[in-house]
Design a protein around this motif. Structure first.
Motif, PDB file in Angstrom:
ATOM      1  N   THR A 155      40.561  39.272  39.989  1.00  0.00           N
ATOM      2  CA  THR A 155      39.470  40.190  40.289  1.00  0.00           C
ATOM      3  C   THR A 155      39.237  41.099  39.087  1.00  0.00           C
ATOM      4  O   THR A 155      40.133  41.838  38.687  1.00  0.00           O
ATOM      5  CB  THR A 155      39.819  41.032  41.536  1.00  0.00           C
ATOM      6  OG1 THR A 155      40.099  40.133  42.596  1.00  0.00           O
ATOM      7  CG2 THR A 155      38.671  41.948  41.913  1.00  0.00           C
ATOM      8  N   ASP A 187      41.925  32.764  39.782  1.00  0.00           N
ATOM      9  CA  ASP A 187      40.957  33.846  39.658  1.00  0.00           C
ATOM     10  C   ASP A 187      41.705  35.162  39.503  1.00  0.00           C
ATOM     11  O   ASP A 187      42.829  35.291  39.965  1.00  0.00           O
ATOM     12  CB  ASP A 187      40.077  33.884  40.912  1.00  0.00           C
ATOM     13  CG  ASP A 187      38.822  34.700  40.708  1.00  0.00           C
ATOM     14  OD1 ASP A 187      38.509  35.024  39.542  1.00  0.00           O
ATOM     15  OD2 ASP A 187      38.163  35.021  41.711  1.00  0.00           O
ATOM     16  N   SER A 240      30.292  34.789  45.883  1.00  0.00           N
ATOM     17  CA  SER A 240      31.712  35.081  46.143  1.00  0.00           C
ATOM     18  C   SER A 240      31.801  36.235  47.125  1.00  0.00           C
ATOM     19  O   SER A 240      30.894  37.063  47.192  1.00  0.00           O
ATOM     20  CB  SER A 240      32.437  35.467  44.855  1.00  0.00           C
ATOM     21  OG  SER A 240      32.217  36.841  44.577  1.00  0.00           O
ATOM     22  N   LYS A 299      35.739  41.306  46.401  1.00  0.00           N
ATOM     23  CA  LYS A 299      37.198  41.364  46.251  1.00  0.00           C
ATOM     24  C   LYS A 299      37.587  42.631  45.508  1.00  0.00           C
ATOM     25  O   LYS A 299      36.865  43.084  44.617  1.00  0.00           O
ATOM     26  CB  LYS A 299      37.704  40.140  45.464  1.00  0.00           C
ATOM     27  CG  LYS A 299      37.760  38.880  46.326  1.00  0.00           C
ATOM     28  CD  LYS A 299      38.181  37.683  45.519  1.00  0.00           C
ATOM     29  CE  LYS A 299      39.675  37.623  45.281  1.00  0.00           C
ATOM     30  NZ  LYS A 299      40.063  36.379  44.573  1.00  0.00           N
ATOM     31  N   GLN A 325      33.834  34.544  33.251  1.00  0.00           N
ATOM     32  CA  GLN A 325      34.700  34.703  34.408  1.00  0.00           C
ATOM     33  C   GLN A 325      36.155  34.512  34.022  1.00  0.00           C
ATOM     34  O   GLN A 325      36.491  33.635  33.213  1.00  0.00           O
ATOM     35  CB  GLN A 325      34.280  33.728  35.506  1.00  0.00           C
ATOM     36  CG  GLN A 325      32.921  34.095  36.082  1.00  0.00           C
ATOM     37  CD  GLN A 325      32.565  33.320  37.347  1.00  0.00           C
ATOM     38  OE1 GLN A 325      33.384  32.604  37.912  1.00  0.00           O
ATOM     39  NE2 GLN A 325      31.338  33.489  37.794  1.00  0.00           N
ATOM     40  N   GLN A 359      31.807  41.522  43.088  1.00  0.00           N
ATOM     41  CA  GLN A 359      31.227  40.359  43.769  1.00  0.00           C
ATOM     42  C   GLN A 359      30.367  39.597  42.763  1.00  0.00           C
ATOM     43  O   GLN A 359      29.799  40.193  41.857  1.00  0.00           O
ATOM     44  CB  GLN A 359      30.337  40.881  44.908  1.00  0.00           C
ATOM     45  CG  GLN A 359      29.692  39.829  45.748  1.00  0.00           C
ATOM     46  CD  GLN A 359      29.119  40.437  47.036  1.00  0.00           C
ATOM     47  OE1 GLN A 359      28.432  41.446  46.982  1.00  0.00           O
ATOM     48  NE2 GLN A 359      29.398  39.817  48.163  1.00  0.00           N
ATOM     49  N   TYR A 360      30.274  38.262  42.937  1.00  0.00           N
ATOM     50  CA  TYR A 360      29.406  37.466  42.064  1.00  0.00           C
ATOM     51  C   TYR A 360      28.099  37.140  42.781  1.00  0.00           C
ATOM     52  O   TYR A 360      28.115  36.728  43.950  1.00  0.00           O
ATOM     53  CB  TYR A 360      30.082  36.157  41.666  1.00  0.00           C
ATOM     54  CG  TYR A 360      31.246  36.318  40.704  1.00  0.00           C
ATOM     55  CD1 TYR A 360      31.036  36.852  39.433  1.00  0.00           C
ATOM     56  CD2 TYR A 360      32.532  35.931  41.059  1.00  0.00           C
ATOM     57  CE1 TYR A 360      32.092  36.999  38.540  1.00  0.00           C
ATOM     58  CE2 TYR A 360      33.594  36.069  40.170  1.00  0.00           C
ATOM     59  CZ  TYR A 360      33.363  36.605  38.915  1.00  0.00           C
ATOM     60  OH  TYR A 360      34.408  36.751  38.034  1.00  0.00           O
TER      61      TYR A 360
END
Ligand code: FAD
Length: 393
Positions: free
Chosen positions: A43, A41, A256, A259, A95, A178-179
């Motif tokens: 951010t 991932d 999520s 972050k 994403q 944030q998701y």
């Protein structure tokens, strides 16, 4: 055992993978190293704007994202007085977990060899022709040799310093995201929403729709404004205040944690090249000030560095470095305008006026559209006549 390549690339984000695909497509041997295990991932706001599409097209990868990204056809600007305007804009969201995996596959399928779990330690010039690059694998130190080294490690200053390219460790921007999944609101939601609000003084908030009804919601600060703020607390205020975000959260599912990450913007704070060692992507500040968009320019600069190596490697390090620096210098004017325009975020009055004027005046709307689509010179943002028209409309 030590391996030799034509190029060693450190970091397999958009910059590193784009460079690796370009070099390996030209039949150069490439070792692509990353400290992370992929898929990983990153951010990010996940928005792909036109410069990202240009780079993807150059890499021959546009079609691959078509089916798996969420296309957007507009950009909505919401100002702190609650008014808004929708302008035409073409982009997409997906994403980074998936985008970066796709780009990495694009690099390995053309022959680049990928080494995950390799943490860059240092690079040094062996003999004026070859560099030796050392990595920590967790089980020991390994080293590789190459005449060309591309540093693509992103915003964090430590590896840039270890490579000797760092001039200023400060990252002038910081953002959190944030998701949130919301099936109901995702239906027909195909706009990138940018919010100028007093809860994010010195920056802006965003709501970007991604695939599978998952929204990327975040706020970002520019011009070092994060130092006078607490991004986590500002985010809480932002999501509590904005009606659209409140609605998204109320019947949505948070998928999520929040972050945050720094952004290295403005093509400043680092050297672009030192001999045959070239910095590409966000480690040399390729993320735009003002907007925080950086995926496209990361890929673009990876391609530019690779093209300089392909075309001029026979002329030696100085020629390649000079060509690459010239390409980077050509990008400077736009970055400079964006950096100066960051002052906008400190004056809600101005952003209110900008939104109002964009809604009511076709010429301004055209300019904002052209700005997003990179088809015009953004300098109008700084001209006295441009602002006079906005303020006294
Ligand atoms: C919250 C947030 C929102 C954003 N939103 C957007 C957006 O919507 N659209 C957009 O275009 N841009 C956005 N950006 C900017 C975008 O994320 C960056 O511009 C982009 O990721 C830069 O790509 P890169 O390849 O240069 O670096 P990265 O994507 O950071 O990749 C660097 C790679 O280097 C590796 N690495 C780091 N250190 C080492 C080491 N020591 N050894 C080996 N490998 C190492 C990392 O693991 C990583 O894989 C956002 C940024 C943030 C923080």
């Amino acid at each position: 055992m030590e391996q030799a390549y034509d190029a060693v690339i450190i970091g397999a984000g958009p910059a590193g993978s784009a460079a690796a695909r370009t070099l390996s497509s030209a039949r150069l041997s490439v070792g692509l190293f990353d400290k992370a295990i992929f898929p990983r991932d990153k951010t990010c706001g996940d928005a792909l704007i036109p410069d990202a599409f240009h780079a993807l097209s150059k890499l021959g990868l546009t079609q691959r994202i078509a089916g798996i990204s969420h296309a957007v056809h507009g950009m909505r600007l919401i100002s702190s007085d609650g008014s808004d305007v929708l302008v035409r804009a073409h982009g997409a969201c997906m994403q980074r977990l998936e985008l970066d995996e796709l780009l990495l596959n694009g690099a390995t399928e053309t022959g680049a060899i990928f080494f995950p779990g390799h943490d860059f330690i240092r690079v040094f010039d062996e003999d004026g022709k070859y560099y030796r690059v050392e990595f920590n694998t967790g089980q020991g130190i390994i080293s590789n040799r190459a005449p060309w080294v591309l540093l693509a490690t992103g915003a964090h200053p430590a590896p840039i310093q270890r490579a000797g390219l760092l001039l200023n460790a400060e990252c002038r921007s910081f953002a959190v995201r944030q998701y949130v999944r919301n099936e109901r609101l995702a239906k027909d939601f195909n706009e990138l929403v940018f919010v100028f609000d007093t809860t994010v003084k010195g920056g802006y908030g965003w709501i970007f729709p991604g695939p599978d009804a998952v929204f990327n919601i975040g706020i970002g600060f520019f011009g070092s404004a994060h130092k006078h703020n607490n991004p986590r607390r500002n985010y809480e205020s932002f999501i509590a205040k904005l009606p659209l975000v409140r609605e998204l959260m109320r019947d949505g599912e948070i998928v999520s944690p929040l972050k945050g990450a720094p952004l290295r913007t403005g093509l400043s704070g680092t050297r672009f090249a030192n001999g045959g060692l070239l910095g590409i992507g966000e480690c040399v500040g390729t993320t735009f000030p003002l907007t925080g968009e950086g995926i496209g320019k990361a890929m673009e600069t990876g391609i530019l560095a690779a093209e300089a190596i392909i075309a001029e490697r026979h002329l030696g390090r100085a020629a390649v470095a000079q060509t690459y620096k010239r390409s980077m210098d050509a990008l400077q004017p736009k970055f400079e305008v964006y950096r100066k325009a960051e002052v906008l975020f400190n004056w809600p009055y101005l952003t209110n006026k900008l939104v109002k004027h964009t809604r009511e005046n076709e010429t301004t709307r055209g300019k904002v559209e052209a700005l997003f689509n990179e088809t015009s010179d953004p300098a109008f943002l700084l001209t006295p006549s441009g602002w006079a028209a906005i303020l006294f409309h």
